[in-house]
Design a protein around this motif. Structure first.
Motif, PDB file in Angstrom:
ATOM      1  N   ALA A 148       0.848  -1.195   0.000  1.00 44.66           N
ATOM      2  CA  ALA A 148       0.000   0.000   0.000  1.00 44.66           C
ATOM      3  C   ALA A 148       0.885   1.247   0.000  1.00 44.66           C
ATOM      4  N   PRO A 149       0.614   2.189  -0.919  1.00 42.07           N
ATOM      5  CA  PRO A 149       1.455   3.386  -1.028  1.00 42.07           C
ATOM      6  C   PRO A 149       1.614   4.137   0.289  1.00 42.07           C
ATOM      7  N   ILE A 150       0.623   4.086   1.133  1.00 49.09           N
ATOM      8  CA  ILE A 150       0.673   4.838   2.399  1.00 49.09           C
ATOM      9  C   ILE A 150       1.869   4.419   3.265  1.00 49.09           C
ATOM     10  N   CYS A 151       2.350   3.174   3.101  1.00 44.69           N
ATOM     11  CA  CYS A 151       3.513   2.706   3.875  1.00 44.69           C
ATOM     12  C   CYS A 151       4.731   3.571   3.599  1.00 44.69           C
ATOM     13  N   ARG A 152       4.837   4.098   2.363  1.00 44.62           N
ATOM     14  CA  ARG A 152       6.037   4.848   1.988  1.00 44.62           C
ATOM     15  C   ARG A 152       5.884   6.345   2.229  1.00 44.62           C
ATOM     16  N   ALA A 153       4.680   6.771   2.557  1.00 43.47           N
ATOM     17  CA  ALA A 153       4.430   8.190   2.853  1.00 43.47           C
ATOM     18  C   ALA A 153       5.047   9.106   1.799  1.00 43.47           C
ATOM     19  N   GLY A 154       4.922   8.708   0.543  1.00 42.49           N
ATOM     20  CA  GLY A 154       5.386   9.571  -0.536  1.00 42.49           C
ATOM     21  C   GLY A 154       6.794   9.298  -1.034  1.00 42.49           C
ATOM     22  N   ALA A 155       7.576   8.496  -0.297  1.00 43.59           N
ATOM     23  CA  ALA A 155       8.951   8.205  -0.729  1.00 43.59           C
ATOM     24  C   ALA A 155       8.950   7.198  -1.874  1.00 43.59           C
ATOM     25  N   ALA A 156      10.020   7.229  -2.706  1.00 44.28           N
ATOM     26  CA  ALA A 156      10.161   6.247  -3.781  1.00 44.28           C
ATOM     27  C   ALA A 156      10.758   4.962  -3.221  1.00 44.28           C
ATOM     28  N   THR A 157      11.360   5.098  -2.056  1.00 41.02           N
ATOM     29  CA  THR A 157      12.017   3.952  -1.439  1.00 41.02           C
ATOM     30  C   THR A 157      11.086   3.266  -0.435  1.00 41.02           C
ATOM     31  N   LEU A 158      11.445   2.028  -0.105  1.00 45.67           N
ATOM     32  CA  LEU A 158      10.688   1.276   0.889  1.00 45.67           C
ATOM     33  C   LEU A 158      11.667   0.742   1.931  1.00 45.67           C
ATOM     34  N   ALA A 159      11.267   0.765   3.182  1.00 43.20           N
ATOM     35  CA  ALA A 159      12.086   0.225   4.269  1.00 43.20           C
ATOM     36  C   ALA A 159      11.593  -1.183   4.597  1.00 43.20           C
ATOM     37  N   VAL A 160      12.527  -2.155   4.622  1.00 44.65           N
ATOM     38  CA  VAL A 160      12.156  -3.564   4.835  1.00 44.65           C
ATOM     39  C   VAL A 160      13.063  -4.187   5.883  1.00 44.65           C
ATOM     40  N   ARG A 161      12.478  -5.084   6.683  1.00 45.66           N
ATOM     41  CA  ARG A 161      13.286  -5.800   7.689  1.00 45.66           C
ATOM     42  C   ARG A 161      12.793  -7.231   7.850  1.00 45.66           C
ATOM     43  N   VAL A 162      13.736  -8.131   8.079  1.00 41.69           N
ATOM     44  CA  VAL A 162      13.428  -9.498   8.503  1.00 41.69           C
ATOM     45  C   VAL A 162      13.801  -9.587   9.978  1.00 41.69           C
ATOM     46  N   PRO A 163      12.807  -9.573  10.873  1.00 39.20           N
ATOM     47  CA  PRO A 163      13.131  -9.599  12.306  1.00 39.20           C
ATOM     48  C   PRO A 163      13.593 -10.987  12.726  1.00 39.20           C
ATOM     49  N   ALA A 164      14.299 -11.047  13.851  1.00 37.54           N
ATOM     50  CA  ALA A 164      14.849 -12.325  14.310  1.00 37.54           C
ATOM     51  C   ALA A 164      14.018 -12.989  15.397  1.00 37.54           C
ATOM     52  N   ALA A 165      13.186 -12.228  16.104  1.00 38.48           N
ATOM     53  CA  ALA A 165      12.444 -12.821  17.217  1.00 38.48           C
ATOM     54  C   ALA A 165      11.545 -13.947  16.687  1.00 38.48           C
TER      55      ALA A 165
END
Ligand code: AMP
Ligand code: MG
Length: 324
Positions: free
Chosen positions: A109-126
């Motif tokens: 969903a575009p709202i996740c990026r709040a207008g940025a062209a980039t996306l922040a992603v993580r694979v958590p370890a817990a």
């Protein structure tokens, strides 16, 4: 005013199934990662993610981190250069977030990026976070599960204190092992840029990747992370950093073997001087002292060595101390 009935879910298959059912309906479920508790919503569902911003009172311009269960799922969402892939292989699952251009076909969903062209992603370890992500079977947008600008939650009670009636559930997995947010690393150009210090140290990153730029160094690298805003992670009380000892009436937050002299209200981040232990205790201790002071007054904080996790601890302390 009546919001959703916030349910505490156990760290069991049953709890996970209940969490998944809420998420599939577009609900908001907080869950533990090794860094802090995240407030999760289906990252493909615009309306669900809008609920995160509402529940946290988060400014609409602050993008969210999308959590996935493995490296392959992450690579399907963002276009990582070679060094980014190396970082992913070395540090995932773990407390590292990678920011890179989103792939054209990625269903986020575009709202996740709040207008940025980039996306922040993580694979958590817990393990509980991974179990939830696998059972859900899709990406979860999840910023820290606190009201915007407040101290991040490191246990389910912290989430309940601030978000009861505002979210659907909290998966209770006990205390977070790292206790500080993820390190955020940007891959918009050749040299990776440190956008926020966090659970993976700069030293560890540079061992794998070579030089990493600090966000402040390159002027125009500025998709501002809330972590980069001046006041953030802020308790009600004021903070006095690098203190030798508390002044009259101040609470004391110590580090290392020095006994606290002269304050009735005192805690120690790590009596043995361990930065790992200090990181894990930081947010809970700030909350406790703030409560004991009634949300006003001053917390004097001992100086924390500027090495390893100490950089991230000092970064959070500086923001907590910044003028509001
Ligand atoms: P939180 O999980 O509450 O610590 O917030 C998520 C962090 O990730 C914030 O500091 C965001 O600004 C940062 N972030 C998310 N997406 C991006 C992006 N595309 N570029 C830079 N920072 C980002
Ligand atoms: Mg946050």
């Amino acid at each position: 005013m009546s919001g959703p009935n916030t349910i505490r879910l156990s760290a069991t298959d049953r709890g996970i199934r209940a969490g998944v059912a809420l998420l599939r309906r577009g609900g908001l479920v907080a869950f533990p990662t090794e860094t802090v508790y995240g407030l999760g919503a289906d990252a493909r569902d615009e309306r669900a993610v809008a609920g995160i911003y509402r529940a946290k009172r988060r400014p609409a311009r602050n993008p969210l981190i999308v959590h996935v269960p493995d490296v392959a799922s992450a690579l399907a969402l963002i276009d990582l250069p070679e060094k980014g892939r190396r970082a992913a292989e070395a540090f995932w699952p773990g407390p590292l977030t990678l920011v890179a251009p989103m792939r054209g076909g990625a269903r986020i969903a575009p709202i996740c990026r709040a207008g940025a062209a980039t996306l922040a992603v993580r694979v958590p370890a817990a393990p509980l976070a991974l179990d939830l992500l696998r059972a859900f079977g899709g990406p979860l947008a999840a910023p820290s599960a606190n009201l915007s600008g407040q101290v991040s939650p490191t246990c389910a009670d912290h989430v309940m204190e601030e978000l009861t009636g505002r979210i659907d559930g909290v998966l209770d997995g006990g205390d977070c092992a790292v206790g500080l947010e993820s390190t955020i690393l940007g891959f918009e150009r050749e040299t990776p840029v440190l956008l926020r210090p966090g659970g993976v140290t700069l030293e560890a990153l540079e061992q794998v990747l070579g030089p990493v730029l600090a966000a402040g160094v390159v002027e125009d690298v500025a998709p501002t992370a809330p972590g980069q805003m001046t006041s953030h992670y802020a308790p009600g009380a004021a903070l006095r950093l690098g203190a030798e000892e508390p002044r009259l009436g101040e609470a004391w937050l110590g580090f290392g073997p020095n006994p606290a002299r002269g304050s009735a209200i005192s805690l120690n981040l790590s009596p043995s001087g361990s930065l790992d232990e200090a990181a894990a205790n930081l947010f809970a201790h700030l909350r406790t002292l703030d409560t004991l002071l009634g949300g006003s007054g001053t917390i004097a904080v001992a100086s924390i060595p500027a090495r390893g996790l100490g950089h991230a601890i000092n970064d959070r302390l500086a923001r907590a101390a910044a003028p509001r």
